[in-house]
Structure formats: structure tokens, C-alpha cells
Design a protein around this motif. Structure first.
Motif, PDB file in Angstrom:
ATOM      1  N   VAL A 243      10.031  13.731   4.206  1.00  0.00           N
ATOM      2  CA  VAL A 243       9.557  12.871   5.299  1.00  0.00           C
ATOM      3  C   VAL A 243       9.156  13.713   6.514  1.00  0.00           C
ATOM      4  CG1 VAL A 243      10.303  11.120   6.970  1.00  0.00           C
ATOM      5  CG2 VAL A 243      10.841  10.843   4.552  1.00  0.00           C
ATOM      6  N   VAL A 244       9.870  14.796   6.753  1.00  0.00           N
ATOM      7  CA  VAL A 244       9.557  15.658   7.896  1.00  0.00           C
ATOM      8  C   VAL A 244       8.563  16.750   7.500  1.00  0.00           C
ATOM      9  CG1 VAL A 244      10.500  17.247   9.606  1.00  0.00           C
ATOM     10  CG2 VAL A 244      11.784  15.204   8.959  1.00  0.00           C
ATOM     11  N   GLY A 245       8.744  17.358   6.350  1.00  0.00           N
ATOM     12  CA  GLY A 245       7.970  18.536   5.984  1.00  0.00           C
ATOM     13  C   GLY A 245       6.515  18.259   5.675  1.00  0.00           C
ATOM     14  N   ILE A 246       6.223  17.198   4.917  1.00  0.00           N
ATOM     15  CA  ILE A 246       4.832  16.924   4.539  1.00  0.00           C
ATOM     16  C   ILE A 246       3.983  16.556   5.758  1.00  0.00           C
ATOM     17  CG2 ILE A 246       3.338  15.373   3.224  1.00  0.00           C
ATOM     18  CD1 ILE A 246       5.387  15.372   1.009  1.00  0.00           C
ATOM     19  N   PRO A 247       4.381  15.595   6.598  1.00  0.00           N
ATOM     20  CA  PRO A 247       3.576  15.324   7.796  1.00  0.00           C
ATOM     21  C   PRO A 247       3.441  16.536   8.720  1.00  0.00           C
ATOM     22  CG  PRO A 247       5.129  13.547   7.416  1.00  0.00           C
ATOM     23  CD  PRO A 247       5.515  14.661   6.487  1.00  0.00           C
ATOM     24  N   LEU A 248       4.540  17.301   8.868  1.00  0.00           N
ATOM     25  CA  LEU A 248       4.470  18.479   9.737  1.00  0.00           C
ATOM     26  C   LEU A 248       3.507  19.511   9.177  1.00  0.00           C
ATOM     27  CD1 LEU A 248       5.563  19.855  12.265  1.00  0.00           C
ATOM     28  CD2 LEU A 248       7.453  20.748  10.899  1.00  0.00           C
ATOM     29  N   GLY A 249       3.486  19.690   7.860  1.00  0.00           N
ATOM     30  CA  GLY A 249       2.547  20.624   7.254  1.00  0.00           C
ATOM     31  C   GLY A 249       1.104  20.166   7.392  1.00  0.00           C
TER      32      GLY A 249
END
Length: 336
Positions: free
Chosen positions: A112-118
Motif C-alpha cells: 500500500v505504501v511502496g507501490i504508490p511511492l514508487g
């Protein structure tokens, strides 16, 4: 093609598990230790130790013990744990759901955090958001997991008192009725909202610590994949045709950028479900990692074998899911 892939992978699972069983069984019996003496205790007589060794079949040749063990595997009978004196299957049913709940929550947090941040880091390189993503990535890889766990306990439990320091539930709190064996989900299914929030409070801190180590890998893989994909000709063509930026990124760029990320996610799931020993020990989490450590320290052959086979199966199964995901994300891929 999918059916052929499944058949090939299922056949490979059999050979992988047989190979793992032979290696683990051989190594565990090479160790110069006497499990019968550990069970009987230091003050037990030689006759008592001999009786226990005969009772558990430890006085038989190694190859006979291995054949008997493999016969039981086909009926999911992993034997009796020499440390808990319970059937290993019962122990696994108790400890593995705890690891699964912790691992899946940690993975959900990192996705949830890593994909949008990437994605945002790739769309806006060399901006504050991109720099923030780099800081998170470096921190997640550099900070030791035991240090982060201890600091979280010190801050959120000892100083602020926001979260409990560990365990799945408070002492003397009855777990929900077992349906999935995952406390949070079972509490929701049975409509016990107070117990759900209690289980969730105990889950938040260890899941964050565990997921923080996976977050940098996912973030960097998504960012690298997006940067490479956004520079391809078909993305420029989509934009030149007037396709919205959101549709271009989500429908075209992200789908191809996720191919290497899916591989990483599959490997991380295998690592997480294997049980993070440090996290489970620090947070007193009754998972399969702590169970494996107990088996190693007590020379519990049956427990060590069962945990090894389960971890091996998880890795092979996750590789199969990754292969299937490739076929869904990119129909041009063929395993023929």
C-alpha cells in the motif's frame, strides 16, 4: 499452456521436497546430540533414556527412520515433536497462522505504501517526494530489524503507551472462534469488534517493523520499472493520441513495470512466511520462526523437518504464482 505449467510445477514440487527432506534429515542426524537425553532430562537413568529412544524410534538405523518419516508425510503426519511432546501437525496449526497473519499484514503495508511511492517517485524524479522515497529505501535497508523493533517498543509502548509491546492478544484474553485461525479476521467474522481492535493493536507494531524491511525493495523496483517503461515509444504514442495521464500510467506503464516487481513480491512473501525470527522473538509472537528456533536448540528432528518442508513448499508455490502472474500481466509471455 496453464495446465501444462501447473503439471510441471507440481512435479518439480515433489522432487524439491524429496531433496530437501534428504538433506535436512541427513544434516539433523549428523549433529552429535541425543534427543532422548534431552527429553528424559539430565538426571534420568540410562534405562530411561534407552526406553525413550526406543519409544520414538531413535534407536533404529537412519535410513529406516527416514523411510518411516516419509511414509507419514503423505498423510500429513510429521510425527511427534521431541520438544513439545505434541504432534508436529498440531504445533504447525498453532504457530503457522500467527506467522501468516503477521506476514500478510506486513506485506499489505509495504504494498500500500511502496507501490504508490514508487509510482510518484518515477513520475516526479528529483523532487521532494522522490528524495523521501530514497530516504525510506536507504533507511529500510540500513536499519537492523532488531534495533527498529526495540526502538518502536521504547517509543510507542514504554513512552507513549499507544501500542502493546507484543504477543497476539493480552494474557488471559480468549482468542476468537477459530475459522481462518487469523485472529483479526476471525474476530470480524464472529462480529467481535472489541476483540478485533485488540488483536489489531497487537499486530500493528510487529507488522510495521517487518514490513519496513520489505518496503524499500518494492519501492525501488516499482520506481525503476516505471522510469524504464515511461521512456518507451508506446507510452509516447499513447500520450500523443490524447490519452489521459492517469490512463497512460495505470493502464499501460504500470502493468509492464510490475513484471519485475511481481518477482520480488513473490520472493518476499516466501521470506515473510518463513517466519522472521528476530521480530517474533522481540515481540513474543508465537510464530513458526520461534518454533523452528526451539526445534534447532532442542535437536527436535521432526519439527526441523516439518518446518523445512513447509518453507520449501511455500517458495515453490510462490514461484508458481509469479509465473501465472506473468501470463496475466503480459499475454505475450509463453512458457512453452
Amino acid at each position: 499452456m496453464l495446465a501444462q505449467l501447473l503439471v510441471k510445477r507440481l512435479i518439480s514440487v515433489i522432487f524439491v521436497l524429496i531433496g530437501l527432506s534428504i538433506i535436512t534429515f541427513t544434516l539433523s542426524h549428523i549433529v552429535p546430540a541425543d534427543p532422548a537425553r534431552l527429553i528424559a532430562g539430565p538426571r534420568a537413568s540410562a534405562d530411561t533414556v534407552k526406553l525413550i529412544r526406543h519409544q520414538y524410534g531413535l534407536d533404529q538405523p537412519v535410513y529406516v527412520q527416514y523411510v518411516k518419516y516419509m511414509k507419514g508425510i503423505f498423510t500429513l503426519d510429521f510425527g511427534t515433536s521431541l520438544s513439545t511432546l505434541r504432534p508436529v501437525r498440531t504445533d504447525l496449526g498453532r504457530y503457522f497462522p500467527a506467522t501468516a497473519e503477521l506476514s500478510l499484514t506486513a506485506l499489505l503495508f509495504s504494498l500500500v505504501v511502496g507501490i504508490p511511492l514508487g509510482i510518484v517517485s518515477a513520475l516526479k524524479p528529483n523532487t521532494i517526494i522522490d528524495y523521501f522515497g530514497r530516504v525510506i529505501s536507504v533507511s529500510g535497508l540500513a536499519i537492523p530489524v532488531f534495533w527498529l523493533a526495540l526502538m518502536c517498543q521504547f517509543l510507542f509502548f514504554a513512552k507513549l503507551g499507544w501500542l502493546p509491546d507484543g504477543q497476539r492478544l493480552p494474557i488471559n484474553t480468549a482468542p476468537p472462534r477459530s475459522i481462518t485461525h487469523l485472529y483479526t479476521i476471525d474476530a470480524l467474522i464472529t462480529g467481535n469488534l472489541p476483540l478485533f481492535w485488540t488483536a489489531l493493536e497487537h499486530l500493528v507494531m510487529p507488522a510495521f517493523v517487518l514490513g519496513f524491511g520489505v518496503l524499500p525493495v518494492i519501492t525501488r523496483m516499482v520506481r525503476a520499472g516505471m522510469l524504464e517503461t515511461l521512456g518507451l515509444d508506446y507510452i509516447r504514442t499513447a500520450r500523443s493520441k490524447g490519452l489521459s495521464e492517469r490512463a497512460t500510467v495505470m493502464r499501460h506503464a504500470l502493468r509492464n513495470a510490475l513484471l519485475p516487481t511481481v518477482t520480488v513480491i513473490g520472493m518476499q512473501i516466501g521470506v515473510l512466511l518463513s517466519g522472521d525470527i528476530l521480530v517474533e522473538i522481540i515481540f513474543s509472537w508465537p510464530g513458526i520462526g520461534r518454533y523452528a528456533i526451539t526445534g534447532v536448540t532442542q535437536f527436535d528432528y521432526n519439527a526441523i523437518m516439518a518446518v523445512t518442508l513447509i518453507i520449501g513448499f511455500i517458495y515453490v508455490f510462490m514461484n508458481l504464482l509469479v509465473d501465472i502472474s506473468y501470463l496475466i500481466l503480459d499475454p505475450r509471455i509463453s512458457y512453452s
